[in-house]
Enzyme design. Structure first.
Site, PDB file in Angstrom:
ATOM      1  N   HIS A 128      -7.322   2.957   3.441  1.00 47.93           N
ATOM      2  CA  HIS A 128      -7.072   3.695   4.559  1.00 47.93           C
ATOM      3  C   HIS A 128      -8.427   3.858   5.493  1.00 47.93           C
ATOM      4  CE1 HIS A 128      -3.142   4.691   2.835  1.00 47.93           C
ATOM      5  NE2 HIS A 128      -2.862   5.530   3.935  1.00 47.93           N
TER       6      HIS A 128
ATOM      7  N   CYS B 273      -4.406  -1.448  -1.813  1.00 46.21           N
ATOM      8  CA  CYS B 273      -4.539  -0.348  -2.316  1.00 46.21           C
ATOM      9  C   CYS B 273      -5.493  -0.127  -3.654  1.00 46.21           C
ATOM     10  CB  CYS B 273      -3.063   0.465  -2.621  1.00 46.21           C
ATOM     11  SG  CYS B 273      -3.230   1.991  -3.046  1.00 46.21           S
TER      12      CYS B 273
ATOM     13  N   CYS C  70     -11.143   2.707  -0.485  1.00 43.88           N
ATOM     14  CA  CYS C  70      -9.656   3.083  -0.142  1.00 43.88           C
ATOM     15  C   CYS C  70      -9.384   2.391   1.229  1.00 43.88           C
ATOM     16  CB  CYS C  70      -9.519   4.634   0.190  1.00 43.88           C
ATOM     17  SG  CYS C  70      -8.082   5.061   0.669  1.00 43.88           S
TER      18      CYS C  70
ATOM     19  N   ASP D 295       0.961  -1.121   0.087  1.00 48.70           N
ATOM     20  CA  ASP D 295       0.148  -0.004  -0.070  1.00 48.70           C
ATOM     21  C   ASP D 295       0.861   1.091   0.113  1.00 48.70           C
ATOM     22  OD1 ASP D 295      -2.479   1.478   0.186  1.00 48.70           O
ATOM     23  OD2 ASP D 295      -1.833   1.689   2.285  1.00 48.70           O
ATOM     24  N   SER D 296       0.250   2.394  -0.330  1.00 47.66           N
ATOM     25  CA  SER D 296       1.123   3.501  -0.339  1.00 47.66           C
ATOM     26  C   SER D 296       1.518   3.944   1.123  1.00 47.66           C
ATOM     27  CB  SER D 296       0.290   4.932  -0.776  1.00 47.66           C
ATOM     28  OG  SER D 296      -0.980   5.119   0.023  1.00 47.66           O
TER      29      SER D 296
ATOM     30  N   GLU E   5      -2.531   9.555   7.663  1.00 48.70           N
ATOM     31  CA  GLU E   5      -1.128   9.513   7.646  1.00 48.70           C
ATOM     32  C   GLU E   5      -0.299  10.058   8.525  1.00 48.70           C
ATOM     33  OE1 GLU E   5       1.213   7.405   5.504  1.00 48.70           O
ATOM     34  OE2 GLU E   5      -0.662   6.067   5.089  1.00 48.70           O
TER      35      GLU E   5
HETATM   36  N1  DGL Z   1      -4.702   3.061   0.384  1.00 50.62           N
HETATM   37  C1  DGL Z   1      -4.898   3.566  -0.780  1.00 50.62           C
HETATM   38  C2  DGL Z   1      -6.251   3.046  -1.378  1.00 50.62           C
HETATM   39  O1  DGL Z   1      -6.791   2.125  -1.181  1.00 50.62           O
HETATM   40  C3  DGL Z   1      -4.341   4.611  -1.220  1.00 50.62           C
HETATM   41  C4  DGL Z   1      -4.376   5.859  -0.408  1.00 50.62           C
HETATM   42  C5  DGL Z   1      -3.603   7.065  -1.074  1.00 50.62           C
HETATM   43  O2  DGL Z   1      -2.133   6.962  -1.044  1.00 50.62           O
HETATM   44  O3  DGL Z   1      -4.095   8.102  -1.532  1.00 50.62           O
HETATM   45  O4  DGL Z   1      -6.510   3.839  -2.528  1.00 50.62           O
END
Ligand code: DGL
Length: 281
Positions: free
Chosen positions: A188, A69, A186, A6-7, A152
């Site tokens: 996150h 992600c 997402c 993931d990012s 984050e």
């Molecule tokens: N967690 C990621 C997603 O599911 C990426 C979020 C990001 O880095 O903008 O899209």
């Protein structure tokens, strides 16, 4: 070994469920926190970073990689699967396909809301894939560009986050008050799920109750099913496994360890890896 990418912290919400469902495998988690968020970046950049991560995780011994992600799944997965990997050596899977296979069974009104990054929204991946499942579905997307930065930075548990939860949910439900199912598109966003559900419980924009779908369990179940159907890959990924989990981050190892320990509710000791090292793979 199974790689989870993931990012940043978002993939932990997927890893958590995968480890509960499939505890016998070894996992290597890579969070590219130094370059997060990905959601506001261009297609080319997301593709480049994701491919670097896939190559790096393969070099570290992963036979199967989950792009935990949505942004990377929407923008890079197909190209990587088609052009960049040898499927006899490694498989790369995403999180959008498993989600769209399950969600149409959960809506009564057939009106679905998608909360996601700008990148995922612009890709239209959810709209295209959901309408393949059921052309009658009415899908409304809402980009939530402030949510990943809040998470984050560790601000998602504090009051300031309430403003942005209210802002994006109000915009989404005003555009379609018939929505009864909202996908957290997402990885996150489950970290904001409590605030999201609290807001929905108190609002009066829509007449019906709205359920919120997070992807962790869905992706874990889909992976278990995939490994059941692909015994050769399961055996390769399992070879030498002891049920371990290693965490790598391109940002500070201490910061990642502290935050990840809270998210996963266990002591995590992450290791730092320079993103320039990943880029050189
Ligand atoms: N967690 C990621 C997603 O599911 C990426 C979020 C990001 O880095 O903008 O899209």
């Amino acid at each position: 070994m199974i790689g989870i990418f993931d990012s940043g912290y978002g993939g932990l919400t997927i890893l958590n469920h995968i480890r509960q469902r499939l505890p016998e495998y070894d996992y290597l988690y890579l969070g590219d926190n130094a370059r997060a968020p990905y959601g506001t970046r261009s297609f080319d950049v997301i593709y480049e970073y994701t491919l670097e991560a896939v190559n790096y995780l393969q070099k570290r011994g992963c036979q199967l990689i989950i792009l935990a992600c949505n942004t990377a799944s929407a923008k890079a997965l197909r190209s990587i699967q088609q052009n960049d990997i040898n499927p006899d050596e490694i498989r790369v899977l995403g999180v959008i396909r498993p989600t769209v296979e399950v969600v149409p069974t959960r809506t009564r009104t057939k009106h679905i809301g998608i909360l996601a990054t700008q990148g995922t929204v612009a890709s239209e991946s959810y709209v295209i894939e959901l309408q393949k499942q059921d052309p009658e579905l009415v899908i409304t997307q809402q980009a939530c560009p402030m949510w990943v930065p809040l998470i984050e930075c560790g601000e998602h548990m504090h009051e300031g986050a309430d403003y942005f939860v209210e802002k994006y949910l109000t915009e989404l439900l005003a555009r379609d008050p018939l929505i009864d199912t909202i996908i957290l598109g997402c990885t996150h966003y489950p970290l904001l799920q409590e605030k999201i559900e609290a807001f929905l419980a108190n609002q009066s924009i829509s007449a019906q109750s709205v359920s919120v779908v997070a992807q962790g369990e869905i992706v874990a179940e889909s992976l278990a099913d995939y490994l059941e159907r692909h015994q050769d890959i399961a055996e390769r990924a399992m070879a030498g496994s002891r049920g371990s989990c290693t965490f790598l981050t391109t940002e500070s190892a201490n910061k990642f360890s502290d935050s990840a320990s809270i998210f996963l509710d266990e002591e995590i000791l992450a290791k730092h890896i320079e993103y320039s090292v990943i880029s050189q793979t």
